[in-house]
Enzyme design. Structure first.
Site, PDB file in Angstrom:
ATOM      1  N   GLU A  35      10.516   0.777  10.115  1.00 19.98           N
ATOM      2  CA  GLU A  35      11.433   1.882   9.782  1.00 19.98           C
ATOM      3  C   GLU A  35      10.692   3.159  10.123  1.00 19.98           C
ATOM      4  O   GLU A  35       9.762   3.547   9.406  1.00 19.98           O
ATOM      5  CB  GLU A  35      11.794   1.839   8.290  1.00 19.98           C
ATOM      6  CG  GLU A  35      12.588   0.625   7.875  1.00 19.98           C
ATOM      7  CD  GLU A  35      13.977   0.561   8.490  1.00 19.98           C
ATOM      8  OE1 GLU A  35      14.497   1.599   8.929  1.00 19.98           O
ATOM      9  OE2 GLU A  35      14.528  -0.547   8.552  1.00 19.98           O
ATOM     10  N   CYS A  92      13.632  10.795   6.600  1.00 17.20           N
ATOM     11  CA  CYS A  92      13.605  10.225   7.953  1.00 17.20           C
ATOM     12  C   CYS A  92      14.895  10.522   8.706  1.00 17.20           C
ATOM     13  O   CYS A  92      14.902  10.673   9.917  1.00 17.20           O
ATOM     14  CB  CYS A  92      13.387   8.720   7.859  1.00 17.20           C
ATOM     15  SG  CYS A  92      14.510   7.932   6.703  1.00 17.20           S
ATOM     16  N   LYS A 143       0.842  -1.195   0.000  1.00 16.44           N
ATOM     17  CA  LYS A 143       0.000   0.000   0.000  1.00 16.44           C
ATOM     18  C   LYS A 143       0.880   1.248   0.000  1.00 16.44           C
ATOM     19  O   LYS A 143       1.574   1.534   0.978  1.00 16.44           O
ATOM     20  CB  LYS A 143      -0.915   0.045   1.234  1.00 16.44           C
ATOM     21  CG  LYS A 143      -1.982   1.136   1.038  1.00 16.44           C
ATOM     22  CD  LYS A 143      -2.697   1.533   2.301  1.00 16.44           C
ATOM     23  CE  LYS A 143      -2.029   2.645   3.047  1.00 16.44           C
ATOM     24  NZ  LYS A 143      -1.923   3.917   2.322  1.00 16.44           N
ATOM     25  N   GLU A 193       9.849  15.397  15.779  1.00 14.52           N
ATOM     26  CA  GLU A 193      10.150  15.321  14.344  1.00 14.52           C
ATOM     27  C   GLU A 193       9.271  16.334  13.596  1.00 14.52           C
ATOM     28  O   GLU A 193       8.050  16.180  13.539  1.00 14.52           O
ATOM     29  CB  GLU A 193       9.873  13.899  13.849  1.00 14.52           C
ATOM     30  CG  GLU A 193      10.419  13.653  12.457  1.00 14.52           C
ATOM     31  CD  GLU A 193      10.129  12.246  11.949  1.00 14.52           C
ATOM     32  OE1 GLU A 193       9.033  11.722  12.217  1.00 14.52           O
ATOM     33  OE2 GLU A 193      11.011  11.690  11.268  1.00 14.52           O
TER      34      GLU A 193
HETATM   35  N1  NAD Z   1      13.092   4.923   9.015  1.00 10.48           N
HETATM   36  C1  NAD Z   1      12.885   5.024   7.719  1.00 10.48           C
HETATM   37  O1  NAD Z   1      13.476   4.337   6.891  1.00 10.48           O
HETATM   38  C2  NAD Z   1      11.876   6.002   7.196  1.00 10.48           C
HETATM   39  C3  NAD Z   1      11.860   6.301   5.831  1.00 10.48           C
HETATM   40  C4  NAD Z   1      10.922   7.220   5.364  1.00 10.48           C
HETATM   41  C5  NAD Z   1      10.020   7.826   6.235  1.00 10.48           C
HETATM   42  N2  NAD Z   1      10.045   7.528   7.553  1.00 10.48           N
HETATM   43  C6  NAD Z   1       9.113   8.192   8.484  1.00 10.48           C
HETATM   44  O2  NAD Z   1       7.820   8.295   7.908  1.00 10.48           O
HETATM   45  C7  NAD Z   1       7.126   9.423   8.430  1.00 10.48           C
HETATM   46  C8  NAD Z   1       6.500  10.226   7.316  1.00 10.48           C
HETATM   47  O3  NAD Z   1       5.685   9.441   6.556  1.00 10.48           O
HETATM   48  P1  NAD Z   1       4.087   9.424   6.693  1.00 10.48           P
HETATM   49  O4  NAD Z   1       3.574  10.724   7.206  1.00 10.48           O
HETATM   50  O5  NAD Z   1       3.572   8.896   5.402  1.00 10.48           O
HETATM   51  O6  NAD Z   1       3.871   8.356   7.844  1.00 10.48           O
HETATM   52  P2  NAD Z   1       2.503   7.688   8.291  1.00 10.48           P
HETATM   53  O7  NAD Z   1       2.849   6.776   9.385  1.00 10.48           O
HETATM   54  O8  NAD Z   1       1.447   8.687   8.499  1.00 10.48           O
HETATM   55  O9  NAD Z   1       2.030   6.858   7.000  1.00 10.48           O
HETATM   56  C9  NAD Z   1       2.827   5.848   6.448  1.00 10.48           C
HETATM   57  C10 NAD Z   1       1.928   4.826   5.792  1.00 10.48           C
HETATM   58  O10 NAD Z   1       1.122   4.224   6.793  1.00 10.48           O
HETATM   59  C11 NAD Z   1      -0.235   4.273   6.413  1.00 10.48           C
HETATM   60  N3  NAD Z   1      -1.042   4.333   7.620  1.00 10.48           N
HETATM   61  C12 NAD Z   1      -1.393   5.415   8.352  1.00 10.48           C
HETATM   62  N4  NAD Z   1      -2.167   5.048   9.396  1.00 10.48           N
HETATM   63  C13 NAD Z   1      -2.310   3.707   9.332  1.00 10.48           C
HETATM   64  C14 NAD Z   1      -3.006   2.741  10.113  1.00 10.48           C
HETATM   65  N5  NAD Z   1      -3.704   3.083  11.189  1.00 10.48           N
HETATM   66  N6  NAD Z   1      -2.926   1.450   9.731  1.00 10.48           N
HETATM   67  C15 NAD Z   1      -2.214   1.082   8.664  1.00 10.48           C
HETATM   68  N7  NAD Z   1      -1.559   1.948   7.865  1.00 10.48           N
HETATM   69  C16 NAD Z   1      -1.594   3.248   8.200  1.00 10.48           C
HETATM   70  C17 NAD Z   1      -0.337   5.503   5.531  1.00 10.48           C
HETATM   71  O11 NAD Z   1      -1.480   5.440   4.715  1.00 10.48           O
HETATM   72  C18 NAD Z   1       0.971   5.410   4.766  1.00 10.48           C
HETATM   73  O12 NAD Z   1       0.849   4.512   3.695  1.00 10.48           O
HETATM   74  C19 NAD Z   1       8.156  10.184   9.204  1.00 10.48           C
HETATM   75  O13 NAD Z   1       8.001   9.944  10.575  1.00 10.48           O
HETATM   76  C20 NAD Z   1       9.485   9.607   8.717  1.00 10.48           C
HETATM   77  O14 NAD Z   1      10.542   9.754   9.618  1.00 10.48           O
HETATM   78  C21 NAD Z   1      10.952   6.622   8.055  1.00 10.48           C
HETATM   79  C1  LIG Z   2      18.211  14.598   0.656  1.00 11.04           C
HETATM   80  C2  LIG Z   2      19.375  14.676  -0.264  1.00 11.04           C
HETATM   81  C3  LIG Z   2      19.727  13.659  -1.131  1.00 11.04           C
HETATM   82  C4  LIG Z   2      19.056  12.372  -1.152  1.00 11.04           C
HETATM   83  C5  LIG Z   2      18.771  11.671  -0.073  1.00 11.04           C
HETATM   84  C6  LIG Z   2      18.126  10.416  -0.113  1.00 11.04           C
HETATM   85  C7  LIG Z   2      18.064   9.644  -1.378  1.00 11.04           C
HETATM   86  C8  LIG Z   2      17.550   9.966   1.014  1.00 11.04           C
HETATM   87  C9  LIG Z   2      16.856   8.746   1.175  1.00 11.04           C
HETATM   88  C10 LIG Z   2      16.261   8.498   2.339  1.00 11.04           C
HETATM   89  C11 LIG Z   2      15.501   7.332   2.575  1.00 11.04           C
HETATM   90  C12 LIG Z   2      15.341   6.368   1.480  1.00 11.04           C
HETATM   91  C13 LIG Z   2      14.877   7.076   3.745  1.00 11.04           C
HETATM   92  C14 LIG Z   2      14.348   8.038   4.670  1.00 11.04           C
HETATM   93  O1  LIG Z   2      13.448   8.834   4.463  1.00 11.04           O
HETATM   94  C15 LIG Z   2      20.802  13.827  -2.153  1.00 11.04           C
HETATM   95  C16 LIG Z   2      21.970  12.943  -1.817  1.00 11.04           C
HETATM   96  C17 LIG Z   2      20.254  13.477  -3.492  1.00 11.04           C
HETATM   97  C18 LIG Z   2      21.260  15.274  -2.264  1.00 11.04           C
HETATM   98  C19 LIG Z   2      21.366  15.975  -1.008  1.00 11.04           C
HETATM   99  C20 LIG Z   2      20.106  15.959  -0.216  1.00 11.04           C
END
Ligand code: NAD
Ligand SMILES: CC1=C(/C=C/C(C)=C/C=C/C(C)=C\C=O)C(C)(C)CCC1
Length: 499
Positions: free
Chosen positions: A255, A294, A181, A395
């Site tokens: 994550e 993130c 999803k 955050e």
């Molecule tokens: N650690 C990592 O690798 C990583 C990478 C990217 C983003 N993030 C984190 O993601 C957050 C931002 O993303 P976001 O706002 O989309 O997060 P979110 O938790 O609001 O949503 C993420 C996903 O979960 C779904 N979701 C929401 N409520 C749900 C529920 N009750 N049951 C099941 N699914 C549900 C959403 O529809 C979406 O697909 C930030 O906190 C960021 O740090 C972490």
């Molecule tokens: C943010 C900047 C870049 C890209 C960063 C990337 C690809 C981050 C990926 C994060 C992931 C997958 C997880 C968390 O959210 C560059 C390197 C393209 C340029 C500088 C700034």
């Protein structure tokens, strides 16, 4: 050079069992572009019954897919990589339109990284070896890795196709079927991918369900016909997903969020050279991708004896960042992904000011002209204060860095580790001792030393503390998607046991 908004159909469907399928209830939601708040298209507002359809399709496909050879699976993963690469510009444009991040980033980072992740796991699965131990001369213990079956994957909106490409390839490579999803804010690149790869996998192996978290995500995470749930998103959502999955005793990987410290020791200013320039660039990385990363280096810690001189350069560089039309190749910072984000970030400006934080740069929305006036732009912002403030602890997920001073190594570590999170961190120093000892003492899953924001497929990535558990990337994560079968074989014609 500037691009323009790509063309979309009026509405799209889920991808289930190798076909595009309308939502059973017939409901859709409107997806808009944060660049100018214009309509992109309508996407299915899926419910439990749509999720069940996808999960059933995946279950029907899992036996055959789990028994395909590693060579066959690798061939198909490589095919997906080739297709994304051949259509790189189209994917980049769709991602920019949906998320608001600049085309410069989607062309050069997001989409090329996607290609690499599909290729990496295609290679990993072929390089895999099992293990066998002779327990005694008549007894062999053999370990065989088997797929879990059907995996539910739920991803956020900040790196839509990259998050899909972090999650799907290892699950598929290890012989699982997937129901994924995407976030409701960014459904477009996953849909485009399904259009391009509709015939690549046998029906049911890959399924995409669109919709909102509580309506489509919850039934997926709660399904008793799913064998594992992989989630990326907010920490609070992760806690809910764990509750849903626990009803079925299903394994989960999480994550989650972060509040990453980026620490600058005084030796960075020992010389006015290329390394210092690199460190300044490292400090302003908080702003890129609109801070919707993130691992965003959202807390800048600077040693007090270089603070004024170092920050003078950081502020000048921050004020020089080009924020403009995301379709323009020179734009460095684009639009926040949604109005919700736009408002949340501004509410933190208010909180920060009330707490006594000083605005060193930005601190307000950026009102661009023409159509862009309807979009969601926030100026790259530096807030000076101390680590107990909410803006240092929570955050914000925007182009906002909170800046503070430290006296010595001990204080730097105390501030760095004074957070609920433990995802990323940066350490900048010319001192050979610090560049090993400080990262070792930071409680985070990824510490960049004299660099930041590098995400190679072959380095494990994931959180400590409230940033989650389990790892993404690296071949070690294939074990999150399989279980070990031990076969204990006796070749002895007489003895029953070997003890
Ligand atoms: N650690 C990592 O690798 C990583 C990478 C990217 C983003 N993030 C984190 O993601 C957050 C931002 O993303 P976001 O706002 O989309 O997060 P979110 O938790 O609001 O949503 C993420 C996903 O979960 C779904 N979701 C929401 N409520 C749900 C529920 N009750 N049951 C099941 N699914 C549900 C959403 O529809 C979406 O697909 C930030 O906190 C960021 O740090 C972490
Ligand atoms: C943010 C900047 C870049 C890209 C960063 C990337 C690809 C981050 C990926 C994060 C992931 C997958 C997880 C968390 O959210 C560059 C390197 C393209 C340029 C500088 C700034």
């Amino acid at each position: 050079m500037s691009y323009s908004k790509p063309k979309f159909k009026e509405k799209y469907s889920n991808f289930i069992n190798g076909k595009f399928v309308a939502p059973i209830g017939g409901e859709y939601f409107e997806n808009t572009s944060p660049i100018d708040n214009s309509l992109i298209a309508k996407y299915p507002r899926s419910q439990k019954e749509d999720v069940e359809l996808a999960v059933d399709a995946a279950n029907a496909a899992k036996e055959a897919w789990g028994n395909t050879s590693a060579t066959e699976r690798a061939k198909l993963l490589n095919k997906v990589a080739d297709i994304i690469e051949a259509n790189l510009e189209e994917f980049a444009l769709v991602e920019t339109c949906d998320n608001g991040k600049p085309i410069r980033e989607t062309l050069n980072a997001d989409i090329p990284l996607c290609v690499d992740h599909w290729r990496y796991f295609a290679a990993c699965i072929r390089a895999e070896e099992g293990s066998a131990t002779e327990l005694d001369e008549m007894t062999l213990s053999m370990n065989i890795k088997e797929p879990l079956g059907v995996v539910g994957q739920i991803i956020p909106w900040n790196f839509p196709l990259l998050m899909l490409s972090w999650k799907m390839p290892p699950a598929l490579a290890t012989g699982n079927c997937v129901v994924l999803k995407p976030a409701e804010q960014t459904p477009s690149s996953a849909t485009l991918l399904m259009e391009k790869i509709a015939d690549v996998f046998p029906p049911g192996v890959v399924n995409i369900i669109h919709g909102f978290g509580p309506e489509a995500g919850k039934p997926l995470a709660s399904s008793s016909k799913v064998d594992k749930v992989a989630f990326t998103g907010e920490t609070t959502t992760g806690q809910l997903i764990m509750q849903y999955a626990s009803k079925n005793l299903n394994p989960v990987t999480m994550e989650l969020g972060g509040k990453s410290p980026n620490i600058f020791f005084n030796s960075v200013m020992d010389h006015d050279d290329a390394f210092l320039d690199k460190a300044i660039e490292g400090a302003v990385l908080f702003a890129f991708n609109q801070g919707e990363v993130c691992t965003c280096p959202s807390r800048i810690l600077v040693q007090e004896d270089i603070y004024d001189k170092f920050m003078e350069r950081v502020i000048a560089r921050t004020n020089g960042i080009i924020q403009d039309n995301p379709y323009d190749i020179n734009t460095m910072v684009g639009a926040q992904a949604s109005n919700d984000q736009y408002e949340k970030i501004q509410s933190y400006f208010k909180i920060g000011k009330e707490e006594g934080a000083k605005v060193l740069a930005g601190g307000e929305a950026n009102k661009l002209s023409g159509n862009l006036a309807n979009g969601f732009y926030i100026k790259p912002t530096l807030l000076e204060g101390h680590n107990k403030m909410r803006v240092f602890q929570e955050e914000i997920f925007g182009p906002v860095a909170c800046v503070t001073k430290f006296k010595d190594e001990a204080e730097a570590l105390e501030i760095a580790n004074d957070t609920l999170y433990g995802l990323g961190a940066g350490v900048w120093t010319r001192d050979a001792h610090q560049l090993y000892q400080i990262p070792r003492a930071i409680k985070a899953g990824r510490v960049w030393v004299n660099c930041y924001h590098a995400y190679p497929a072959h380095a494990p990535f994931g959180g400590y503390k409230k940033s989650g558990f389990g790892r993404e990337n690296h071949l070690m994560m294939m074990n999150h998607y399989r279980q070990t079968k031990n076969m204990l074989i006796s070749y002895d014609k007489n003895k029953l046991g070997f003890f």
